[in-house]
Design a protein around this motif. Structure first.
Motif, mmCIF file in Angstrom:
data_model
loop_
_atom_site.group_PDB
_atom_site.id
_atom_site.type_symbol
_atom_site.label_atom_id
_atom_site.label_comp_id
_atom_site.label_asym_id
_atom_site.label_seq_id
_atom_site.Cartn_x
_atom_site.Cartn_y
_atom_site.Cartn_z
ATOM 1 N N THR A 34 0.236 3.635 -15.240
ATOM 2 C CA THR A 34 0.341 3.868 -13.803
ATOM 3 C C THR A 34 0.696 2.587 -13.062
ATOM 4 O O THR A 34 1.097 2.635 -11.896
ATOM 5 C CB THR A 34 -0.988 4.389 -13.238
ATOM 6 N N GLY A 35 0.528 1.453 -13.732
ATOM 7 C CA GLY A 35 0.708 0.172 -13.072
ATOM 8 C C GLY A 35 -0.571 -0.360 -12.473
ATOM 9 O O GLY A 35 -0.599 -1.476 -11.945
ATOM 10 N N LEU A 65 1.974 6.932 -1.832
ATOM 11 C CA LEU A 65 3.235 6.463 -2.395
ATOM 12 C C LEU A 65 3.052 5.118 -3.091
ATOM 13 O O LEU A 65 3.683 4.857 -4.118
ATOM 14 C CB LEU A 65 4.293 6.348 -1.297
ATOM 15 N N ALA A 66 2.176 4.283 -2.549
ATOM 16 C CA ALA A 66 1.914 2.991 -3.182
ATOM 17 C C ALA A 66 1.329 3.159 -4.583
ATOM 18 O O ALA A 66 1.599 2.358 -5.475
ATOM 19 C CB ALA A 66 0.959 2.161 -2.314
ATOM 20 N N VAL A 67 0.528 4.230 -4.785
ATOM 21 C CA VAL A 67 -0.023 4.485 -6.120
ATOM 22 C C VAL A 67 1.108 4.717 -7.122
ATOM 23 O O VAL A 67 1.012 4.320 -8.286
ATOM 24 C CB VAL A 67 -0.973 5.705 -6.076
ATOM 25 N N LEU A 68 2.197 5.324 -6.656
ATOM 26 C CA LEU A 68 3.305 5.667 -7.544
ATOM 27 C C LEU A 68 4.386 4.591 -7.603
ATOM 28 O O LEU A 68 5.317 4.704 -8.404
ATOM 29 C CB LEU A 68 3.937 6.990 -7.098
ATOM 30 N N ASP A 204 -2.893 -2.166 -1.476
ATOM 31 C CA ASP A 204 -2.442 -2.945 -0.336
ATOM 32 C C ASP A 204 -1.684 -4.200 -0.745
ATOM 33 O O ASP A 204 -0.954 -4.782 0.070
ATOM 34 C CB ASP A 204 -3.636 -3.325 0.552
ATOM 35 N N LYS A 205 -1.848 -4.614 -1.993
ATOM 36 C CA LYS A 205 -1.108 -5.803 -2.427
ATOM 37 C C LYS A 205 0.391 -5.543 -2.447
ATOM 38 O O LYS A 205 1.199 -6.476 -2.464
ATOM 39 C CB LYS A 205 -1.583 -6.257 -3.800
ATOM 40 N N HIS A 206 0.789 -4.258 -2.446
ATOM 41 C CA HIS A 206 2.209 -3.920 -2.418
ATOM 42 C C HIS A 206 2.781 -3.944 -1.002
ATOM 43 O O HIS A 206 3.998 -3.882 -0.832
ATOM 44 C CB HIS A 206 2.441 -2.531 -3.016
ATOM 45 N N LEU A 207 1.904 -3.996 0.006
ATOM 46 C CA LEU A 207 2.376 -3.942 1.381
ATOM 47 C C LEU A 207 2.784 -5.325 1.872
ATOM 48 O O LEU A 207 2.234 -6.343 1.428
ATOM 49 C CB LEU A 207 1.264 -3.399 2.289
ATOM 50 N N PRO A 208 3.730 -5.384 2.807
ATOM 51 C CA PRO A 208 3.999 -6.669 3.469
ATOM 52 C C PRO A 208 2.716 -7.191 4.106
ATOM 53 O O PRO A 208 1.849 -6.405 4.518
ATOM 54 C CB PRO A 208 5.055 -6.302 4.529
ATOM 55 N N ARG A 209 2.563 -8.487 4.211
ATOM 56 C CA ARG A 209 1.326 -9.095 4.675
ATOM 57 C C ARG A 209 0.887 -8.542 6.023
ATOM 58 O O ARG A 209 -0.296 -8.320 6.263
ATOM 59 C CB ARG A 209 1.485 -10.607 4.752
#
Length: 214
Positions: A34-35, A65-68, A204-209
């Protein structure tokens, strides 16, 4: 020892949960990571290839969506998006290293045609992952999707509102997503093992700061 014919029929319909242990040789089952390490551990290795998986969301856009994203960002992934709740934001997907020309979007208000599009995509050599947003899939429709996904060794994800009552569905995995300070995932159903309580997933680590939780 085999099951009686009546029980076997229920198993084929996905109406009986089997509390079996995860196999020692995970490679034989072709799990796809899953990552997310913690989610992989809870699912016995990741997403089981040839499976339909449900993501129940507290409300749209809480991190489903971030989970995927780790799966969608793989170079070999070509995905069909069926009835997303909003137009996918191309610059955001590009920021996440998702290849834009490998994302196909279908908006279809007719539920039967939307399901038909998903089934056709699962049978297509050009599509490897199918994402479906729906709150109307019946148990029979989920079972049909699962049969096609298993036969074609494809992955499908159904994103749907949280269910107030548990209903039998042929999903291989059922996850419930909630957000407080972080995104929390509860494992309602998995192929190997009992359901599991909520745990934090660091999407949240995938989101822009500027968009990360404070």
């Amino acid at each position: 020892m085999g099951y009686p014919a009546q029980v076997e029929a229920l198993l084929q319909k996905g109406w009986v949960w089997q509390g079996q242990n995860a196999p020692l040789n995970k490679a034989e089952n072709q799990f796809i990571s899953t990552g997310w390490h913690d989610l992989d551990q809870r699912l016995g290795g990741g997403w089981l290839q040839g499976s339909v998986n449900e993501l129940q969301v507290q409300q749209p856009f809480i991190g489903e969506l971030a989970v995927l994203l780790p799966l969608l960002a793989q170079p070999e992934t070509t995905a069909l998006w069926v009835n997303p709740p909003a137009q996918p934001y191309a610059p955001g997907l590009h920021y996440q290293q998702v290849i834009l020309n490998q994302q196909v979007i279908v908006n279809e208000s007719n539920n039967k045609l939307a399901l038909w599009a998903a089934e056709q995509a699962l049978q297509s050599r050009s599509i490897s992952v199918v994402l479906i947003w729906s709150n109307t899939l019946s148990a029979i429709q989920v079972r049909r999707l699962q049969q096609v996904a298993e036969a074609e060794r494809k992955l499908a994800f159904v994103i749907t509102p949280q269910q107030r009552e548990e209903e039998a569905r042929a999903y291989v995995t059922r996850l419930q997503l909630q957000r407080t300070d972080n995104l929390y995932i509860s494992v309602l159903k998995r192929r190997f093992g009992w359901p599991l309580p909520a745990f934090p997933c660091a999407v949240d680590k995938h989101l822009p700061r500027r968009r990360r939780a404070l």
